[in-house]
Enzyme design. Structure first.
Site, PDB file in Angstrom:
ATOM      1  N   LYS A  28      33.048  37.996  45.856  1.00 19.12           N
ATOM      2  CA  LYS A  28      33.370  38.696  46.954  1.00 19.12           C
ATOM      3  C   LYS A  28      32.789  40.123  47.156  1.00 19.12           C
ATOM      4  O   LYS A  28      32.748  40.634  48.382  1.00 19.12           O
ATOM      5  CB  LYS A  28      35.157  38.865  46.661  1.00 19.12           C
ATOM      6  N   SER A  82      32.840  30.808  41.011  1.00 14.91           N
ATOM      7  CA  SER A  82      32.827  31.973  42.016  1.00 14.91           C
ATOM      8  C   SER A  82      33.400  33.024  41.206  1.00 14.91           C
ATOM      9  O   SER A  82      33.290  34.153  41.879  1.00 14.91           O
ATOM     10  CB  SER A  82      33.650  31.425  43.079  1.00 14.91           C
TER      11      SER A  82
END
Length: 402
Positions: free
Chosen positions: A53, A302
């Site tokens: 992110k 992720s």
């Protein structure tokens, strides 16, 4: 559309490279053998703040005008986007306000505050938190850093795809929440090699993009509970839906048990800590939802920001579910030596005792007898049969508790 987004991704790489890691790619012999393919893990769990992110957050904030930076930014997130925005804002000297769901993991809440952001807890799900953020935007004139519905965010996340493309994978598996990551990654990969197959993974608890793609229209799906809080999104945006519809080959669904098993395997075999949402791609591969036999496949892990209490529960439950840890109930005469006899049988199969509980008072226990619950770790599944037979040969009633 591809050309413009791809150009934006290359520009984003130049813009954010001083602030992020180019995360490693790790070949897994274990997972390759299990799936009869070449399995590579893209370790975004080792990215700054523990998640991809931060790529999009830096790309967005670095492109903001000076007057916007002075007013500050706001973001809505269950954790990883929150940390990415908070860290990027702190690094660039900008005030950040983060609205998180009340159900956000404590570890992610504390980490976000640790990066200097003002954290406001509101709502159960992301779409409820977003309503609070909209109020604050009007009141404070803040700039929203959206988790996925922004071309700059998508381009930033796409830089991970440029790194993955260097390995020339045949198949890439990417987790999906709102679709920002897979939008950027799919364009980056297919822009470099159109033959790369891109598979998205969502939780059964929140299949919004899968259903939207199948129906051919944007569809809201109310999320249910899942340990994979990072991919629980009620609806993708029209932007991510359009990109995913065009460039993502397929979307599969995984459940919490499959995710938990993947997390355990990553811990035990790869010595890698990955949060539930980040383990979803490997879960899809190990469960057979993605068929990659004979191909070079890359799973994008992720993030690694898993709450430790949740991780402990996942480990315990998965060990129990796979019968690495078992609980046996035995009924024996309530006399000296019988407990030792039971424990000796556990020792004979190299079992490691975890817990022992006596029950003398339940209504189904005859006078003069005791019910003993023994929890132990076992090395080989076939040893359980030996344990049961050895007790039965001594006329000791035994039953494994599921």
């Amino acid at each position: 559309m591809m050309r413009k987004i791809l150009d934006d991704i290359f520009r984003a790489r130049e813009r954010i490279s001083p602030y992020i890691h180019e995360t490693p790619v790790d070949y897994s012999t274990t997972f390759s053998r299990m799936t009869q393919s070449e399995v590579y893990l893209k370790l975004e769990n080792l990215q700054k703040t523990g998640s991809f992110k931060v790529r999009g957050a830096f790309n967005k904030i670095l492109e903001m005008k000076e007057e916007e930076r002075k007013r500050g930014v706001i973001a809505v997130s269950a954790g990883n986007h929150a940390q990415g925005v908070a860290y990027a804002a702190m690094t660039l000297g900008i005030k950040a306000t983060i609205v998180m769901p009340e159900t956000a993991p404590i570890s992610k809440y504390k980490a976000t505050k640790g990066y200097g952001a003002e954290v406001i807890l509101y709502g159960k799900f992301i779409h409820e938190s977003m309503k609070k953020a909209e109020e604050l935007i009007r009141e404070r004139n803040l700039t929203l850093v959206h988790p996925y519905d922004d071309p700059l965010i998508i381009a930033g996340q796409g830089t991970a795809g440029l790194e993955m493309a260097k390995e020339k994978p045949d198949v890439v598996i990417v987790p999906i929440g709102g679709g920002g990551l897979i939008s950027g990654v799919s364009v980056a990969l297919k822009g470099i090699n159109p033959n790369t197959k891109v598979i998205g993974v969502q939780s059964f608890a929140s299949p919004s993009l899968k259903i939207s793609k199948e129906l051919g229209r944007l569809t809201d799906i109310e999320p249910s509970y899942s340990i994979a809080d990072g991919i629980l999104v009620k609806s993708p945006s029209s932007l991510t839906f359009e990109i995913v519809s065009e460039y993502v080959d397929d979307i599969v669904l995984v459940d919490d048990d499959e995710i938990a098993w993947a997390m355990m395997m990553l811990l035990e075999r790869s010595k890698t800590v990955v949060e539930p949402a980040g383990a979803a791609p490997l879960a899809a591969l190990l469960s057979g939802k993605v068929e990659a036999r004979g191909k070079k496949v890359m799973a994008l892990l992720s993030g690694g920001n898993v709450d430790l209490s949740l991780l402990a529960r996942i480990i315990d439950k998965t060990l129990y579910k796979t019968k690495r840890i078992v609980k046996a109930r035995v009924i024996v005469p309530d006399k000296p030596g019988y407990l030792n006899k039971v424990l000796n049988h556990v020792a004979q199969i190299r079992g490691n005792i975890i817990d022992v509980v006596h029950d003398r008072v339940s209504s189904d226990v005859l006078p003069g007898y005791t019910k003993i619950y023994v929890m132990f770790e076992v090395a080989e599944q076939e040893d359980l049969g030996k344990f049961i037979v050895s007790l039965q040969n001594e006329n000791i009633e035994v039953k494994l508790i599921e």
